[in-house]
Design a protein around this motif. Structure first.
Motif, PDB file in Angstrom:
ATOM      1  N   UNK A  15      11.992  -8.182  -3.742  1.00 40.20           N
ATOM      2  CA  UNK A  15      12.704  -7.869  -4.248  1.00 40.20           C
ATOM      3  C   UNK A  15      13.506  -7.103  -5.568  1.00 40.20           C
ATOM      4  N   UNK A  16      13.747  -6.057  -6.091  1.00 38.13           N
ATOM      5  CA  UNK A  16      13.592  -5.858  -6.668  1.00 38.13           C
ATOM      6  C   UNK A  16      15.370  -4.387  -7.161  1.00 38.13           C
ATOM      7  N   UNK A  22       6.253  -3.091  -3.381  1.00 40.46           N
ATOM      8  CA  UNK A  22       5.597  -3.748  -2.672  1.00 40.46           C
ATOM      9  C   UNK A  22       3.625  -3.574  -3.418  1.00 40.46           C
ATOM     10  N   UNK A  23       3.709  -4.968  -3.594  1.00 41.20           N
ATOM     11  CA  UNK A  23       3.047  -5.769  -4.842  1.00 41.20           C
ATOM     12  C   UNK A  23       0.883  -5.298  -4.180  1.00 41.20           C
ATOM     13  N   UNK A  24       1.272  -5.028  -2.901  1.00 42.24           N
ATOM     14  CA  UNK A  24      -0.219  -5.540  -1.588  1.00 42.24           C
ATOM     15  C   UNK A  24       0.787  -4.705  -0.637  1.00 42.24           C
ATOM     16  N   UNK A  25       0.082  -3.650  -0.802  1.00 45.05           N
ATOM     17  CA  UNK A  25      -0.556  -2.878   1.003  1.00 45.05           C
ATOM     18  C   UNK A  25      -2.005  -2.629   1.521  1.00 45.05           C
ATOM     19  N   UNK A  61      10.107 -16.450  -2.697  1.00 45.92           N
ATOM     20  CA  UNK A  61      11.149 -14.799  -3.130  1.00 45.92           C
ATOM     21  C   UNK A  61      10.214 -13.747  -3.454  1.00 45.92           C
ATOM     22  N   UNK A  62       8.493 -13.820  -2.010  1.00 48.92           N
ATOM     23  CA  UNK A  62       7.800 -13.058  -2.109  1.00 48.92           C
ATOM     24  C   UNK A  62       8.253 -12.867  -0.326  1.00 48.92           C
ATOM     25  N   UNK A  63       8.005 -11.266   0.011  1.00 49.02           N
ATOM     26  CA  UNK A  63       8.166 -11.224   1.230  1.00 49.02           C
ATOM     27  C   UNK A  63       6.966 -10.734   1.988  1.00 49.02           C
ATOM     28  N   UNK A  64       6.194 -11.696   2.953  1.00 56.03           N
ATOM     29  CA  UNK A  64       4.296 -11.842   2.412  1.00 56.03           C
ATOM     30  C   UNK A  64       4.572 -11.028   4.860  1.00 56.03           C
ATOM     31  N   UNK A  65       4.108 -10.171   5.130  1.00 60.09           N
ATOM     32  CA  UNK A  65       3.317  -9.907   6.279  1.00 60.09           C
ATOM     33  C   UNK A  65       1.983  -9.560   6.625  1.00 60.09           C
ATOM     34  N   UNK A  66       1.564  -9.852   7.464  1.00 59.26           N
ATOM     35  CA  UNK A  66      -0.121 -10.074   8.486  1.00 59.26           C
ATOM     36  C   UNK A  66       0.123 -10.803   8.417  1.00 59.26           C
ATOM     37  N   UNK A  67      -1.839 -11.183   8.429  1.00 53.29           N
ATOM     38  CA  UNK A  67      -2.122 -12.314   9.473  1.00 53.29           C
ATOM     39  C   UNK A  67      -3.612 -13.381   7.839  1.00 53.29           C
ATOM     40  N   UNK A  68      -3.408 -14.815   7.568  1.00 49.82           N
ATOM     41  CA  UNK A  68      -4.356 -14.808   6.879  1.00 49.82           C
ATOM     42  C   UNK A  68      -4.985 -16.160   7.568  1.00 49.82           C
ATOM     43  N   UNK A 270     -11.508   3.610 -19.263  1.00 51.09           N
ATOM     44  CA  UNK A 270     -10.514   4.609 -18.099  1.00 51.09           C
ATOM     45  C   UNK A 270      -9.320   4.591 -18.581  1.00 51.09           C
ATOM     46  N   UNK A 271      -8.959   5.912 -18.943  1.00 52.29           N
ATOM     47  CA  UNK A 271      -7.251   6.306 -19.800  1.00 52.29           C
ATOM     48  C   UNK A 271      -6.383   5.931 -18.675  1.00 52.29           C
ATOM     49  N   UNK A 272      -5.128   5.664 -18.947  1.00 46.87           N
ATOM     50  CA  UNK A 272      -4.373   5.251 -18.913  1.00 46.87           C
ATOM     51  C   UNK A 272      -3.853   4.135 -17.922  1.00 46.87           C
ATOM     52  N   UNK A 273      -3.804   3.592 -16.825  1.00 47.71           N
ATOM     53  CA  UNK A 273      -3.455   2.387 -16.518  1.00 47.71           C
ATOM     54  C   UNK A 273      -2.759   2.035 -15.012  1.00 47.71           C
ATOM     55  N   UNK A 274      -2.756   1.348 -14.500  1.00 47.59           N
ATOM     56  CA  UNK A 274      -2.839   0.722 -13.548  1.00 47.59           C
ATOM     57  C   UNK A 274      -1.159   1.782 -12.805  1.00 47.59           C
ATOM     58  N   UNK A 275      -0.888   2.112 -11.903  1.00 51.31           N
ATOM     59  CA  UNK A 275       0.588   2.505 -12.130  1.00 51.31           C
ATOM     60  C   UNK A 275       1.332   1.276 -10.969  1.00 51.31           C
ATOM     61  N   UNK A 276       2.663   1.019 -12.128  1.00 42.25           N
ATOM     62  CA  UNK A 276       2.970  -0.670 -11.277  1.00 42.25           C
ATOM     63  C   UNK A 276       3.637  -0.392 -10.499  1.00 42.25           C
ATOM     64  N   UNK A 277       3.903  -1.185  -9.203  1.00 40.77           N
ATOM     65  CA  UNK A 277       4.761  -0.939  -8.102  1.00 40.77           C
ATOM     66  C   UNK A 277       6.019  -0.567  -7.634  1.00 40.77           C
ATOM     67  N   UNK A 278       5.932   0.778  -6.862  1.00 37.01           N
ATOM     68  CA  UNK A 278       7.107   1.176  -6.763  1.00 37.01           C
ATOM     69  C   UNK A 278       7.036   2.614  -7.538  1.00 37.01           C
ATOM     70  N   UNK A 279       6.152   2.398  -8.607  1.00 39.75           N
ATOM     71  CA  UNK A 279       5.530   4.347  -9.271  1.00 39.75           C
ATOM     72  C   UNK A 279       4.090   4.227  -8.482  1.00 39.75           C
TER      73      UNK A 279
END
Length: 319
Positions: A15-16, A22-25, A61-68, A270-279
Motif C-alpha cells: 500500500x502506497x 504491485x511489486x510481483x505480478x 505490510x505485504x498483500x500476497x496472493x497465489x500459492x507457494x 542497458x540504457x535507462x532503468x527498471x520502471x518502478x512499481x505503479x509506473x
C-alpha cells in the motif's frame, strides 16, 4: 517427481498513498529436489520480494496472493506454528547483508545455537559441540573463544560464513541465498560460492540463488529465471539461456558479461532503468529500453515462446 517448491501465480503488492502497488505480478516456477535455480535480474526486478514471499517473511505490510507450496504444504497465509516448523528447519535463508541480519548483541555461538535448540532440541553440552562442528564446516575456528565473539568482531566474509552455519544447522532440504556475496571482495565471493556448492553436495540441498551477477549464475546454477519489473521474462537451463536467449532483456544482460565481449572492449550498458512499481506499461515493461521493440510491445502482454524446457515471453524474440 513432485517439485520440492512450487510457486504459482504469485502476486505481491504494497500500500502506497492508499493504493495497492504491485511489486510481483503472477510469478510461477518450480524447484526440484537437489536443484540450484537462480532468480536473476537488475535491482527492482522483484527477485528478493519473490524469495521472501516463499517463506512469508515480508511482514504484514505485504498483500500476497497465489500459492507457494513446500513439499505439498501451503506457505501463503499459513499459520505461525506451521511457518516456525518449516523456517530454519526445512527451508533456510541466507540474507543479503550479514551485519544487519545477525543480532549485534548476541554471540555467534548463541545465534547458531538457537536453531539447534528450537528445531533439534539439543541439550546444552551437545549443542555447543554441534556449534563447533558447524563453525569448522564453514571454515571458521571452532575453539571456545570463537563462539563467544560478537558479529562486530568478525570480517564481512566471516559474518557471511556464520550466516551459512546458521542456515545449515538443521540440514535443510532447501536453501535460499539472497545475494550471498554482496559487499564482499572477489576473493571472498569465490570462497563463499564454493562453500555453498560444497554444502549443497554434502547435504543434497536444493538452492534458490537470488543474484544480479550472471557470472554466479553461470558457475553455480542448473536453471535460471530471469525477472524484470515483477514478472518472469525468461526461464530455462543455464547453458541454453546464455547460449540462445529468447527475451531481449536476457540478450542485453548476457551482452554485458565481459566474456561475451572482445578483450579490452568497452562493455555495453542497458540504457535507462527498471520502471518502478505503479509506473509500468500494460505490455512488456522492457519496451522503453529495448532497441528491438515493436509497436505492440508496450501495449499488449508478450506471448509465450517455448523451446522445450526453455521459455520466454517476447514479441520479437532474440533467436
Amino acid at each position: 517427481m513432485t517439485a520440492l517448491l512450487k510457486v504459482r501465480n504469485l502476486k505481491v503488492g504494497f500500500r502506497q498513498d492508499g493504493q495497492r502497488v504491485a511489486a510481483v505480478k503472477g510469478v510461477s516456477f518450480d524447484v526440484e529436489r537437489g536443484e540450484t535455480v537462480a532468480l536473476v535480474g537488475e535491482s527492482g526486478s522483484g527477485k528478493s520480494v519473490t524469495a521472501l514471499s516463499t517463506v512469508s517473511l515480508l511482514g504484514g505490510s505485504a498483500e500476497v496472493e497465489g500459492s507457494v507450496t513446500y513439499d505439498g504444504r501451503e506457505m501463503v497465509h499459513a499459520d505461525d506454528k506451521t511457518l516456525r516448523q518449516i523456517r530454519g528447519n526445512d527451508i533456510s535463508f541466507i540474507f543479503q547483508e550479514p551485519m544487519t541480519s545477525l543480532n549485534p548483541i548476541m554471540t555467534i555461538g548463541a545465534q547458531i545455537g538457537e536453531a539447534l535448540q528450537i528445531h533439534r532440541r539439543l541439550p546444552a553440552a551437545s549443542r555447543r559441540a554441534e556449534i563447533k562442528r558447524l563453525l569448522g564446516l564453514v571454515g571458521l575456528p571452532s575453539e571456545d573463544a570463537q563462539l563467544d565473539r560478537y558479529p562486530f568482531q568478525l570480517s564481512g566474509g566471516q559474518r557471511q560464513r556464520v550466516m551459512i552455519a546458521i542456515a545449515l544447522a538443521c540440514e535443510p532440504a532447501l536453501l535460499i541465498a539472497d545475494e550471498p556475496t554482496t559487499a564482499l571482495d572477489v576473493t571472498i565471493q569465490a570462497q563463499i560460492l564454493d562453500l555453498i556448492a560444497e554444502m549443497r553436495q554434502r547435504f543434497g540441498m536444493a538452492c534458490v540463488m537470488v543474484t544480479h551477477d550472471l557470472g554466479v549464475v553461470a558457475e553455480t546454477c542448473d536453471r535460471a529465471i530471469v525477472m524484470y519489473a515483477g514478472r518472469v521474462a525468461e526461464e530455462g537451463p543455464v547453458d541454453e539461456l546464455f547460449g540462445a536467449p529468447i527475451h531481449r532483456y536476457t540478450e542485453a544482460l548476457v551482452g554485458t558479461i565481459p566474456a561475451a565481449n572482445p578483450p579490452g572492449a568497452r562493455l555495453p550498458a542497458i540504457p535507462g532503468a527498471v520502471p518502478p512499481p505503479g509506473d509500468r506499461p500494460a505490455g512488456c515493461a522492457f519496451a522503453g529500453r529495448c532497441e528491438h521493440a515493436l509497436d505492440v510491445c508496450a501495449s499488449r502482454p508478450p506471448p509465450e515462446v517455448r523451446r522445450g524446457a526453455h521459455v520466454g515471453y517476447c514479441w520479437n524474440p532474440a533467436s
